[in-house]
Scaffold this motif. Structure first.
Motif, PDB file in Angstrom:
ATOM      1  N   ALA A  64       0.821  -1.212   0.000  1.00 50.50           N
ATOM      2  CA  ALA A  64       0.000   0.000   0.000  1.00 50.50           C
ATOM      3  C   ALA A  64       0.854   1.261   0.000  1.00 50.50           C
ATOM      4  O   ALA A  64       0.409   2.316  -0.464  1.00 50.50           O
ATOM      5  CB  ALA A  64      -0.937  -0.001   1.211  1.00 50.50           C
ATOM      6  N   GLY A  65       2.082   1.164   0.509  1.00 53.08           N
ATOM      7  CA  GLY A  65       2.940   2.335   0.562  1.00 53.08           C
ATOM      8  C   GLY A  65       3.187   2.952  -0.794  1.00 53.08           C
ATOM      9  O   GLY A  65       3.330   4.168  -0.914  1.00 53.08           O
ATOM     10  N   CYS A  66       3.259   2.124  -1.826  1.00 53.81           N
ATOM     11  CA  CYS A  66       3.477   2.637  -3.183  1.00 53.81           C
ATOM     12  C   CYS A  66       2.195   2.677  -4.006  1.00 53.81           C
ATOM     13  O   CYS A  66       2.094   3.476  -4.938  1.00 53.81           O
ATOM     14  CB  CYS A  66       4.511   1.772  -3.915  1.00 53.81           C
ATOM     15  SG  CYS A  66       6.206   2.015  -3.349  1.00 53.81           S
ATOM     16  N   HIS A  67       1.245   1.824  -3.695  1.00 44.71           N
ATOM     17  CA  HIS A  67       0.075   1.693  -4.563  1.00 44.71           C
ATOM     18  C   HIS A  67      -1.184   2.366  -4.009  1.00 44.71           C
ATOM     19  O   HIS A  67      -2.276   2.126  -4.533  1.00 44.71           O
ATOM     20  CB  HIS A  67      -0.199   0.210  -4.837  1.00 44.71           C
ATOM     21  CG  HIS A  67       0.833  -0.437  -5.701  1.00 44.71           C
ATOM     22  ND1 HIS A  67       0.806  -0.387  -7.078  1.00 44.71           N
ATOM     23  CD2 HIS A  67       1.970  -1.122  -5.385  1.00 44.71           C
ATOM     24  CE1 HIS A  67       1.855  -1.024  -7.573  1.00 44.71           C
ATOM     25  NE2 HIS A  67       2.574  -1.483  -6.564  1.00 44.71           N
ATOM     26  N   ALA A  90       2.923   4.286  -9.748  1.00 46.46           N
ATOM     27  CA  ALA A  90       2.479   2.962  -9.313  1.00 46.46           C
ATOM     28  C   ALA A  90       1.137   2.637  -9.940  1.00 46.46           C
ATOM     29  O   ALA A  90       0.279   3.508 -10.102  1.00 46.46           O
ATOM     30  CB  ALA A  90       2.382   2.918  -7.786  1.00 46.46           C
ATOM     31  N   THR A  91       0.949   1.383 -10.289  1.00 48.79           N
ATOM     32  CA  THR A  91      -0.237   0.983 -11.037  1.00 48.79           C
ATOM     33  C   THR A  91      -1.391   0.550 -10.129  1.00 48.79           C
ATOM     34  O   THR A  91      -1.228   0.316  -8.935  1.00 48.79           O
ATOM     35  CB  THR A  91       0.107  -0.175 -11.985  1.00 48.79           C
ATOM     36  OG1 THR A  91       0.689  -1.236 -11.231  1.00 48.79           O
ATOM     37  CG2 THR A  91       1.079   0.277 -13.055  1.00 48.79           C
ATOM     38  N   PRO A 126      11.821  -1.630 -12.712  1.00 49.85           N
ATOM     39  CA  PRO A 126      12.185  -2.176 -11.392  1.00 49.85           C
ATOM     40  C   PRO A 126      11.881  -1.253 -10.225  1.00 49.85           C
ATOM     41  O   PRO A 126      12.273  -1.577  -9.099  1.00 49.85           O
ATOM     42  CB  PRO A 126      13.691  -2.433 -11.543  1.00 49.85           C
ATOM     43  CG  PRO A 126      14.141  -1.473 -12.595  1.00 49.85           C
ATOM     44  CD  PRO A 126      12.993  -1.371 -13.549  1.00 49.85           C
ATOM     45  N   ALA A 127      11.197  -0.103 -10.469  1.00 50.45           N
ATOM     46  CA  ALA A 127      10.639   0.636  -9.338  1.00 50.45           C
ATOM     47  C   ALA A 127       9.643  -0.276  -8.610  1.00 50.45           C
ATOM     48  O   ALA A 127       9.460  -0.170  -7.395  1.00 50.45           O
ATOM     49  CB  ALA A 127       9.949   1.908  -9.820  1.00 50.45           C
ATOM     50  N   PHE A 128       8.974  -1.149  -9.373  1.00 46.83           N
ATOM     51  CA  PHE A 128       8.271  -2.288  -8.790  1.00 46.83           C
ATOM     52  C   PHE A 128       9.357  -3.313  -8.483  1.00 46.83           C
ATOM     53  O   PHE A 128       9.973  -3.848  -9.414  1.00 46.83           O
ATOM     54  CB  PHE A 128       7.243  -2.850  -9.771  1.00 46.83           C
ATOM     55  CG  PHE A 128       6.638  -4.161  -9.358  1.00 46.83           C
ATOM     56  CD1 PHE A 128       5.889  -4.250  -8.202  1.00 46.83           C
ATOM     57  CD2 PHE A 128       6.814  -5.301 -10.127  1.00 46.83           C
ATOM     58  CE1 PHE A 128       5.336  -5.462  -7.809  1.00 46.83           C
ATOM     59  CE2 PHE A 128       6.264  -6.512  -9.750  1.00 46.83           C
ATOM     60  CZ  PHE A 128       5.512  -6.591  -8.586  1.00 46.83           C
ATOM     61  N   PRO A 129       9.645  -3.583  -7.225  1.00 47.68           N
ATOM     62  CA  PRO A 129      10.891  -4.298  -6.881  1.00 47.68           C
ATOM     63  C   PRO A 129      10.873  -5.793  -7.171  1.00 47.68           C
ATOM     64  O   PRO A 129      11.149  -6.616  -6.299  1.00 47.68           O
ATOM     65  CB  PRO A 129      11.054  -4.000  -5.385  1.00 47.68           C
ATOM     66  CG  PRO A 129       9.661  -3.810  -4.895  1.00 47.68           C
ATOM     67  CD  PRO A 129       8.910  -3.157  -6.025  1.00 47.68           C
TER      68      PRO A 129
END
Length: 432
Positions: A64-67, A90-91, A126-129
């Motif tokens: 949730a921190g990114c999305h 973020a998607t 890769p911002a999505f790790p």
């Protein structure tokens, strides 16, 4: 003339051949470790137990921190992630069939987690790790998928990334992946106990701690061979200290219970969290079970032998006093007396349970002063957690102190009461 044209023709053919071979190598490296998607949609049963397991894992991964935007619908995406190469948004992870993962199968979701590919086969940034999530097991991936399919759908359209050329191309991303990414599952260390392996799985996989606490190369990829050796968080200008260095954030000599307390409440007898780590504790680690936090503590306490040896040798060697400008120390002492002593004490002793001591505090004497500058300029705030619901915070002084004054007061703090760290320069403070 004919021979010259023949030479140019052979040269061109050679270049085309090399380009074709290079493209083939890049393609092969991007396809390594990938299993083909099943021809038919797999049967998938999202039991209540699986959904609850996924909810817990989403907390462990701080998804949730990114999305989730501030005040926005959970997991609807839209959070801007600033990178040195541009902005990535973020998607939408909700089950919306148009903009979210409503049309995804569990295999599609697993491929994104393990291989870094979207449903349509596009390479993900890769911002999505996914370089860390690749270690997550298929079982845990399915649990996350079940949970995300249970949240309220949001018809929020995904924002287009704003990246500079050539970073906005799939070709450039394919080259990056060929150089920097290989799908690989977590492999347990047979020489370590189950708790250690559980901690390694959480820290290295869903926790993706190396994404902040790792060193990055010029292409933005983490230097995995260096481990959790610390790194500057790009754009945010916070330094994630080394988790293996006793002079930074290593916890080898901490009781395991104190490491658990830090991750659970944001504070412990020998340290507290601020900046980006405060958000991690607030959104993620405070909700993890004591068993999982204990496993993470066991793993983090197990420092590499090389680091232990280095620390032992440094303790034996006397450290010469760092030379400082006398005028800067006098001016810094005056600022400290006016702005800081009321809370942190005349001798930097702090106040138990409220304000941390500055004397002998490794967060103060760490070689990298970035976080100190951020805290003085913008304030420092611990997370509000169930175990520490009303934490004390530090107000910002950026509006009252200029760059020179911030440098001088920090130079004084880093050189007073037995502290012996390098002075802070005005150039350091201007990077905040």
């Amino acid at each position: 003339m004919t021979s010259r044209l023949r030479f140019l023709g052979w040269t061109l053919l050679g270049l085309v051949t090399l380009a074709a071979v290079g493209a083939g190598v890049v393609l092969a490296l991007n396809l390594r470790g990938e299993d083909p998607l099943p021809e038919r949609a797999e049967a998938f049963e999202a039991t209540p137990q699986l959904v609850e397991r996924g909810r817990y894992l989403a907390l462990a991964g701080n998804c949730a921190g990114c999305h989730t935007t501030r005040g926005g619908q959970p997991y609807a995406g839209g959070v801007p992630l600033e990178t040195p190469f541009g902005t990535i948004y973020a998607t939408n992870l909700t089950p919306d069939p148009t903009h979210g993962i409503g049309g995804w199968s569990s295999a599609h979701f697993w491929r994104a987690m393990h291989n870094g590919r979207s449903k349509d086969g596009r390479l993900l940034y890769p911002a999505f790790p996914y370089p860390n999530f690749t270690q997550v097991t298929r079982e845990d991936s399915d649990a996350l998928y079940a949970y995300l399919r249970s949240v309220a759908p949001a018809d929020t359209e995904n924002k287009a990334h704003r990246l500079r050329f050539p970073y906005d191309t799939q070709a450039a991303l394919a080259v990056w992946r060929a150089l920097s990414f290989k799908p690989q599952p977590f492999v347990a260390n047979a020489n370590k106990p189950a708790e250690w392996n559980r901690g390694a799985y959480l820290v290295g996989g869903l926790g993706h701690c190396i994404a902040c606490h790792g060193t990055r190369n010029s292409l933005g990829a983490t230097e995995t061979q260096l481990g959790l050796s610390g790194g500057l968080i790009a754009v945010e200008n916070w330094y994630a200290p080394s988790l293996a260095d006793p002079h930074e954030a290593g916890v080898a000599d901490w009781p395991a219970a104190d490491v658990v307390a830090l991750l659970k409440t944001g504070t412990a007898p020998r340290g507290s969290v601020m900046g980006p780590m405060a958000d991690v504790v607030f959104r993620s680690t405070q909700y993890l079970s004591d068993a999982d936090l204990g496993a993470m503590a066991i793993y983090l306490k197990d420092l590499p032998e090389a680091v232990k040896q280095e620390a032992s040798e440094e303790k034996k060697a006397p450290t010469a006093p760092v030379r400082r400008d006398a005028g800067a120390m006098v001016r810094g002492a005056k600022i400290y007396d006016q702005r800081c002593a009321y809370c942190h004490g005349d001798q930097g002793q702090g106040a138990a349970g409220a304000y941390p001591p500055l004397a002998g505090n490794r967060a103060v004497t760490m070689a990298q002063p970035t976080n100190l500058i951020q805290v003085v300029a913008h304030g420092g705030f611990l997370p509000a957690t169930a175990g520490n619901p009303r934490p004390y915070g530090m107000p910002p002084f950026g509006h009252a102190l200029d760059a020179t004054e911030v440098a001088e007061v920090l130079t004084y703090i880093r050189g007073a009461w037995g502290n012996n760290a390098a002075p802070v320069t005005q150039l350091d403070t201007m990077r905040r």
